[in-house]
Motif scaffolding. Structure first.
Motif, PDB file in Angstrom:
ATOM      1  N   TYR A   1      24.549  45.084  39.843  1.00 33.62           N
ATOM      2  CA  TYR A   1      24.638  46.284  40.565  1.00 33.62           C
ATOM      3  C   TYR A   1      25.292  46.524  42.135  1.00 33.62           C
ATOM      4  CZ  TYR A   1      19.694  46.652  38.808  1.00 33.62           C
ATOM      5  OH  TYR A   1      19.015  46.621  37.113  1.00 33.62           O
ATOM      6  N   ASP A   2      25.787  47.697  41.854  1.00 35.83           N
ATOM      7  CA  ASP A   2      27.139  47.912  43.588  1.00 35.83           C
ATOM      8  C   ASP A   2      26.024  48.742  44.134  1.00 35.83           C
ATOM      9  OD1 ASP A   2      29.382  46.443  42.888  1.00 35.83           O
ATOM     10  OD2 ASP A   2      30.052  47.254  41.386  1.00 35.83           O
ATOM     11  N   CYS A   3      26.091  48.533  45.269  1.00 38.20           N
ATOM     12  CA  CYS A   3      25.154  50.225  46.034  1.00 38.20           C
ATOM     13  C   CYS A   3      25.830  50.369  47.285  1.00 38.20           C
ATOM     14  CB  CYS A   3      23.630  48.687  46.455  1.00 38.20           C
ATOM     15  SG  CYS A   3      22.701  48.986  44.761  1.00 38.20           S
ATOM     16  N   GLN A   4      25.477  50.890  47.838  1.00 46.53           N
ATOM     17  CA  GLN A   4      25.331  51.241  49.671  1.00 46.53           C
ATOM     18  C   GLN A   4      24.136  51.901  50.082  1.00 46.53           C
ATOM     19  OE1 GLN A   4      28.414  54.038  49.359  1.00 46.53           O
ATOM     20  NE2 GLN A   4      28.414  54.966  51.490  1.00 46.53           N
ATOM     21  N   SER A   5      23.817  51.042  51.475  1.00 44.73           N
ATOM     22  CA  SER A   5      23.119  51.445  51.900  1.00 44.73           C
ATOM     23  C   SER A   5      22.978  51.600  54.125  1.00 44.73           C
ATOM     24  CB  SER A   5      21.582  50.672  51.959  1.00 44.73           C
ATOM     25  OG  SER A   5      21.392  50.375  50.879  1.00 44.73           O
ATOM     26  N   GLU A   6      22.792  52.031  54.580  1.00 43.07           N
ATOM     27  CA  GLU A   6      22.602  52.426  56.056  1.00 43.07           C
ATOM     28  C   GLU A   6      22.275  51.190  56.492  1.00 43.07           C
ATOM     29  OE1 GLU A   6      21.798  54.980  59.854  1.00 43.07           O
ATOM     30  OE2 GLU A   6      22.013  55.507  58.297  1.00 43.07           O
ATOM     31  N   ILE A   7      23.387  50.017  57.525  1.00 43.58           N
ATOM     32  CA  ILE A   7      22.408  48.914  58.067  1.00 43.58           C
ATOM     33  C   ILE A   7      22.960  48.307  59.128  1.00 43.58           C
ATOM     34  CG2 ILE A   7      22.802  46.389  57.787  1.00 43.58           C
ATOM     35  CD1 ILE A   7      23.176  46.421  54.345  1.00 43.58           C
TER      36      ILE A   7
ATOM     37  N   VAL B   1      17.213  50.652  49.387  1.00 44.98           N
ATOM     38  CA  VAL B   1      19.143  50.898  48.495  1.00 44.98           C
ATOM     39  C   VAL B   1      18.841  52.193  48.656  1.00 44.98           C
ATOM     40  CG1 VAL B   1      20.079  50.245  46.705  1.00 44.98           C
ATOM     41  CG2 VAL B   1      18.126  48.480  47.244  1.00 44.98           C
ATOM     42  N   GLU B   2      20.169  52.518  49.347  1.00 46.32           N
ATOM     43  CA  GLU B   2      19.773  54.315  49.035  1.00 46.32           C
ATOM     44  C   GLU B   2      21.013  54.769  47.908  1.00 46.32           C
ATOM     45  OE1 GLU B   2      21.369  55.917  52.655  1.00 46.32           O
ATOM     46  OE2 GLU B   2      19.697  54.373  54.045  1.00 46.32           O
ATOM     47  N   ILE B   3      21.630  53.962  47.060  1.00 46.62           N
ATOM     48  CA  ILE B   3      22.685  54.191  46.780  1.00 46.62           C
ATOM     49  C   ILE B   3      22.629  53.200  46.063  1.00 46.62           C
ATOM     50  CG2 ILE B   3      24.671  55.275  45.619  1.00 46.62           C
ATOM     51  CD1 ILE B   3      25.131  57.207  48.741  1.00 46.62           C
ATOM     52  N   ILE B   4      22.690  53.648  44.616  1.00 45.30           N
ATOM     53  CA  ILE B   4      23.883  53.256  43.579  1.00 45.30           C
ATOM     54  C   ILE B   4      24.639  53.137  42.781  1.00 45.30           C
ATOM     55  CG2 ILE B   4      22.909  51.610  41.091  1.00 45.30           C
ATOM     56  CD1 ILE B   4      19.979  51.599  42.121  1.00 45.30           C
ATOM     57  N   ILE B   5      25.714  52.773  42.841  1.00 40.71           N
ATOM     58  CA  ILE B   5      27.258  52.877  42.383  1.00 40.71           C
ATOM     59  C   ILE B   5      26.992  52.805  40.735  1.00 40.71           C
ATOM     60  CG2 ILE B   5      29.848  53.143  43.006  1.00 40.71           C
ATOM     61  CD1 ILE B   5      29.131  52.077  45.654  1.00 40.71           C
ATOM     62  N   ARG B   6      27.317  51.905  40.138  1.00 42.27           N
ATOM     63  CA  ARG B   6      27.485  51.112  39.250  1.00 42.27           C
ATOM     64  C   ARG B   6      26.304  50.016  39.336  1.00 42.27           C
ATOM     65  NH1 ARG B   6      32.600  48.115  37.470  1.00 42.27           N
ATOM     66  NH2 ARG B   6      32.250  46.974  39.322  1.00 42.27           N
ATOM     67  N   ILE B   7      25.583  49.839  38.026  1.00 41.65           N
ATOM     68  CA  ILE B   7      25.968  48.877  36.949  1.00 41.65           C
ATOM     69  C   ILE B   7      26.386  48.316  36.278  1.00 41.65           C
ATOM     70  CG2 ILE B   7      23.179  47.990  36.070  1.00 41.65           C
ATOM     71  CD1 ILE B   7      22.392  51.196  37.497  1.00 41.65           C
ATOM     72  N   SER B   8      26.621  47.028  35.866  1.00 42.41           N
ATOM     73  CA  SER B   8      27.053  46.117  34.925  1.00 42.41           C
ATOM     74  C   SER B   8      26.415  44.771  34.796  1.00 42.41           C
ATOM     75  CB  SER B   8      28.821  46.313  35.234  1.00 42.41           C
ATOM     76  OG  SER B   8      28.890  45.330  36.403  1.00 42.41           O
ATOM     77  N   GLU B   9      26.900  44.510  33.677  1.00 41.83           N
ATOM     78  CA  GLU B   9      26.450  42.971  33.154  1.00 41.83           C
ATOM     79  C   GLU B   9      27.357  42.225  33.374  1.00 41.83           C
ATOM     80  OE1 GLU B   9      23.816  42.064  30.176  1.00 41.83           O
ATOM     81  OE2 GLU B   9      22.466  44.275  30.652  1.00 41.83           O
ATOM     82  N   GLU B  10      27.170  40.176  33.551  1.00 48.59           N
ATOM     83  CA  GLU B  10      27.879  39.851  33.092  1.00 48.59           C
ATOM     84  C   GLU B  10      27.021  38.362  32.556  1.00 48.59           C
ATOM     85  OE1 GLU B  10      28.664  38.003  37.387  1.00 48.59           O
ATOM     86  OE2 GLU B  10      30.069  38.764  37.040  1.00 48.59           O
TER      87      GLU B  10
END
Length: 78
Positions: free
Chosen positions: A49-55, A30-39
């Motif tokens: 966790y909205d994330c971004q990675s190189e895959i 997991v390279e970048i965590i863009i946003r954290i929320s709860e539901e």
């Protein structure tokens, strides 16, 4: 929504930060965590966790869910 094996870091108040996970035999960092929320779905509290990675050489966004009651991790969107 696929259950995954996760390595995560927890701070003293109990907030989790995903580090890397295994999906279909591949380890994804997991390279970048863009946003954290709860539901709350059907009475189950989940941290999103909205994330971004190189895959496979491409930057992809994905969503990880952590179920607070059972301490299970899920890969939601990729």
């Amino acid at each position: 929504m696929a259950p995954i094996e996760m390595i995560a870091w927890f701070d003293i108040p109990g907030t989790s930060r995903p580090i890397r996970f295994r999906h279909e035999g591949n380890v994804i960092k997991v390279e970048i965590i863009i946003r954290i929320s709860e539901e709350k779905i059907a009475g189950n509290r989940m941290r999103i966790y909205d994330c971004q990675s190189e895959i496979h050489g491409l930057m992809k966004q994905f969503q990880l869910k952590y179920e607070l009651n059972t301490c299970k991790w899920f890969l939601w969107k990729i």
